[in-house]
Design a protein around this motif. Structure first.
Motif, PDB file in Angstrom:
ATOM      1  N   UNK A 202      93.218 -38.278  96.171  1.00 23.25           N
ATOM      2  CA  UNK A 202      92.590 -39.023  97.258  1.00 23.25           C
ATOM      3  C   UNK A 202      93.591 -39.977  97.885  1.00 23.25           C
ATOM      4  N   UNK A 203      93.474 -40.140  99.192  1.00 27.23           N
ATOM      5  CA  UNK A 203      94.459 -40.964  99.897  1.00 27.23           C
ATOM      6  C   UNK A 203      94.330 -42.444  99.527  1.00 27.23           C
ATOM      7  N   UNK A 204      93.210 -42.813  98.892  1.00 24.98           N
ATOM      8  CA  UNK A 204      93.058 -44.196  98.407  1.00 24.98           C
ATOM      9  C   UNK A 204      93.768 -44.409  97.069  1.00 24.98           C
ATOM     10  N   UNK A 205      94.176 -43.326  96.414  1.00 23.63           N
ATOM     11  CA  UNK A 205      94.868 -43.395  95.123  1.00 23.63           C
ATOM     12  C   UNK A 205      95.932 -42.300  95.093  1.00 23.63           C
ATOM     13  N   UNK A 206      97.049 -42.544  95.738  1.00 21.25           N
ATOM     14  CA  UNK A 206      98.085 -41.524  95.911  1.00 21.25           C
ATOM     15  C   UNK A 206      98.774 -41.237  94.574  1.00 21.25           C
ATOM     16  N   UNK A 207      98.805 -39.980  94.136  1.00 18.59           N
ATOM     17  CA  UNK A 207      99.389 -39.651  92.828  1.00 18.59           C
ATOM     18  C   UNK A 207     100.911 -39.500  92.869  1.00 18.59           C
ATOM     19  N   UNK A 208     101.569 -40.519  93.384  1.00 15.20           N
ATOM     20  CA  UNK A 208     103.033 -40.571  93.412  1.00 15.20           C
ATOM     21  C   UNK A 208     103.465 -41.975  92.993  1.00 15.20           C
ATOM     22  N   UNK A 209     104.672 -42.107  92.429  1.00 12.76           N
ATOM     23  CA  UNK A 209     105.134 -43.430  91.984  1.00 12.76           C
ATOM     24  C   UNK A 209     105.531 -44.345  93.142  1.00 12.76           C
ATOM     25  N   UNK A 210     105.701 -45.614  92.818  1.00 10.21           N
ATOM     26  CA  UNK A 210     106.165 -46.593  93.798  1.00 10.21           C
ATOM     27  C   UNK A 210     107.513 -46.167  94.372  1.00 10.21           C
ATOM     28  N   UNK A 211     107.739 -46.529  95.640  1.00  5.26           N
ATOM     29  CA  UNK A 211     109.060 -46.375  96.266  1.00  5.26           C
ATOM     30  C   UNK A 211     109.604 -44.954  96.134  1.00  5.26           C
ATOM     31  N   UNK A 212     108.761 -43.951  96.417  1.00  3.58           N
ATOM     32  CA  UNK A 212     109.171 -42.576  96.159  1.00  3.58           C
ATOM     33  C   UNK A 212     109.308 -41.707  97.412  1.00  3.58           C
ATOM     34  N   UNK A 213     108.867 -42.171  98.578  1.00  6.44           N
ATOM     35  CA  UNK A 213     108.977 -41.359  99.791  1.00  6.44           C
ATOM     36  C   UNK A 213     109.581 -42.181 100.928  1.00  6.44           C
ATOM     37  N   UNK A 214     110.191 -41.467 101.871  1.00  4.82           N
ATOM     38  CA  UNK A 214     110.816 -42.127 103.023  1.00  4.82           C
ATOM     39  C   UNK A 214     109.857 -42.300 104.190  1.00  4.82           C
ATOM     40  N   UNK A 215     108.929 -41.349 104.334  1.00  8.69           N
ATOM     41  CA  UNK A 215     108.032 -41.344 105.483  1.00  8.69           C
ATOM     42  C   UNK A 215     106.632 -40.936 105.024  1.00  8.69           C
ATOM     43  N   UNK A 216     105.620 -41.669 105.486  1.00  2.86           N
ATOM     44  CA  UNK A 216     104.224 -41.277 105.299  1.00  2.86           C
ATOM     45  C   UNK A 216     103.673 -40.885 106.662  1.00  2.86           C
ATOM     46  N   UNK A 217     103.152 -39.649 106.751  1.00  2.77           N
ATOM     47  CA  UNK A 217     102.494 -39.208 107.972  1.00  2.77           C
ATOM     48  C   UNK A 217     101.035 -38.913 107.669  1.00  2.77           C
ATOM     49  N   UNK A 218     100.230 -38.778 108.705  1.00  2.00           N
ATOM     50  CA  UNK A 218      98.834 -38.400 108.552  1.00  2.00           C
ATOM     51  C   UNK A 218      98.327 -38.025 109.930  1.00  2.00           C
ATOM     52  N   UNK A 219      97.365 -37.103 109.973  1.00  2.00           N
ATOM     53  CA  UNK A 219      96.893 -36.600 111.257  1.00  2.00           C
ATOM     54  C   UNK A 219      95.375 -36.655 111.315  1.00  2.00           C
ATOM     55  N   UNK A 220      94.868 -37.762 111.835  1.00  2.00           N
ATOM     56  CA  UNK A 220      93.427 -37.932 112.052  1.00  2.00           C
ATOM     57  C   UNK A 220      92.648 -37.847 110.745  1.00  2.00           C
ATOM     58  N   UNK A 221      93.164 -38.530 109.703  1.00  2.00           N
ATOM     59  CA  UNK A 221      92.502 -38.517 108.396  1.00  2.00           C
ATOM     60  C   UNK A 221      92.160 -39.931 107.920  1.00  2.00           C
ATOM     61  N   UNK A 222      93.028 -40.887 108.186  1.00  2.00           N
ATOM     62  CA  UNK A 222      92.788 -42.249 107.686  1.00  2.00           C
ATOM     63  C   UNK A 222      91.452 -42.772 108.181  1.00  2.00           C
ATOM     64  N   UNK A 223      91.076 -42.434 109.417  1.00  2.00           N
ATOM     65  CA  UNK A 223      89.796 -42.921 109.943  1.00  2.00           C
ATOM     66  C   UNK A 223      88.598 -42.364 109.188  1.00  2.00           C
ATOM     67  N   UNK A 224      88.787 -41.265 108.433  1.00  2.00           N
ATOM     68  CA  UNK A 224      87.690 -40.697 107.655  1.00  2.00           C
ATOM     69  C   UNK A 224      87.427 -41.453 106.362  1.00  2.00           C
ATOM     70  N   UNK A 225      88.380 -42.287 105.938  1.00  2.00           N
ATOM     71  CA  UNK A 225      88.223 -43.025 104.691  1.00  2.00           C
ATOM     72  C   UNK A 225      87.316 -44.239 104.896  1.00  2.00           C
ATOM     73  N   UNK A 226      86.523 -44.527 103.884  1.00  2.00           N
ATOM     74  CA  UNK A 226      85.679 -45.724 103.949  1.00  2.00           C
ATOM     75  C   UNK A 226      86.411 -46.953 103.419  1.00  2.00           C
ATOM     76  N   UNK A 227      87.651 -46.785 102.946  1.00  2.06           N
ATOM     77  CA  UNK A 227      88.440 -47.914 102.444  1.00  2.06           C
ATOM     78  C   UNK A 227      89.855 -47.835 103.029  1.00  2.06           C
ATOM     79  N   UNK A 228      89.944 -48.070 104.330  1.00  5.06           N
ATOM     80  CA  UNK A 228      91.223 -47.927 105.037  1.00  5.06           C
ATOM     81  C   UNK A 228      92.256 -48.937 104.574  1.00  5.06           C
TER      82      UNK A 228
END
Length: 270
Positions: free
Chosen positions: A133-159
């Motif tokens: 789930x995007x509210x609990x990303x299963x990756x460690x801290x400081x592990x990616x350079x770029x986060x993208x998303x396409x019309x999904x964050x607005x679907x979360x109830x805990x933005x």
């Protein structure tokens, strides 16, 4: 609707769309039956679409093209929140090249199965699809350079939580580059409820000022919100036609209030 119930509705809706695409049908942001709408159509350049499996394009339920706007570079690690059929992950993987990596995160088993099949068809090895789930990303801290998303964050109830998680997994100096639906100005509650029927991605869309404040609270700097499509009266009329909504009354009130936007922000380097 509580957070858990909303999540199950979203999961079932997008699972239905994935199954429809897998069976040769198509989907859009709000429906598993409608193939074309003002929000999700014409997002990718013809050469980009041609380089993807047809099922990846058919299952692309977004409102923009974050891979084209994120300025991805060879060797970078990219994470797509709510990766669906995998179109943006596959495009990202090509942009970052074999020395880079593209992760896709989705909570829907049917979408993950479709995305992995699309990866196989595309023949890309620098891709990994994760269940979560995007509210609990299963990756460690400081592990990616770029986060993208396409019309999904607005679907979360805990933005707020989503943006905090995006900040956590980004490396210092990393960047957020998402396409999302954003509300501009005041929209009466009854209009929001009606508009839900014609734009599936708008039910929980944030006002632009709210988006800015949430990003700042998460720790992001250099926040920019750039409109990419403003939905006008003609768009509202097109989608509301045949829906049972009083188009003449509702459509003018929605005119210009909703927009797809490219949201940029950066995690400070220090």
């Amino acid at each position: 609707m509580n957070q858990k119930a909303l999540k199950e509705v979203v999961r079932e809706k997008y699972g239905e769309i994935a199954r429809s695409v897998g069976a040769g049908g198509g989907g859009c942001c709000g429906s598993a039956e409608v193939r074309r709408d003002p929000i999700t159509s014409n997002l990718y350049a013809s050469d980009e679409a041609a380089a993807l499996p047809a099922e990846a394009v058919a299952a692309s339920l977004g409102c923009g093209n974050p891979t084209a706007l994120a300025e991805l570079h060879p060797g970078e690690t990219v994470l797509d929140l709510g990766s669906g059929g995998g179109a943006d992950v596959l495009l990202s993987a090509r942009r970052v090249g074999p020395t880079g990596k593209a992760y896709g995160l989705d909570m829907t088993d049917d979408m993950l199965a479709l995305a992995r099949e699309n990866q196989r068809k595309a023949g890309l090895e620098n891709v990994e699809f994760l269940k979560g789930e995007i509210e609990n990303i299963p990756l460690p801290d400081d592990s990616v350079d770029v986060v993208i998303s396409n019309c999904v964050i607005n679907l979360s109830s805990d933005k707020k939580r989503v943006l905090e998680e995006a900040f956590r997994v980004l490396r210092p100096g990393g960047r957020l580059a998402v396409s999302d639906v954003v509300v501009r100005g005041e929209v009466p509650a009854e209009i929001r409820r009606s508009v839900e029927l014609w734009i599936g991605c708008v039910a929980g869309a944030l006002r632009d000022e709210e988006y800015r404040s949430y990003l700042a609270a998460a720790g992001f700097s250099d926040v920019e919100i750039e409109p990419t499509r403003v939905y006008r009266l003609a768009d509202a009329r097109e989608f509301m036609a045949g829906s049972g909504i009083d188009v003449e009354t509702v459509a003018p009130l929605a005119d210009g209030k909703f927009m797809s936007a490219f949201v940029r922000a950066r995690k400070p380097a220090h």
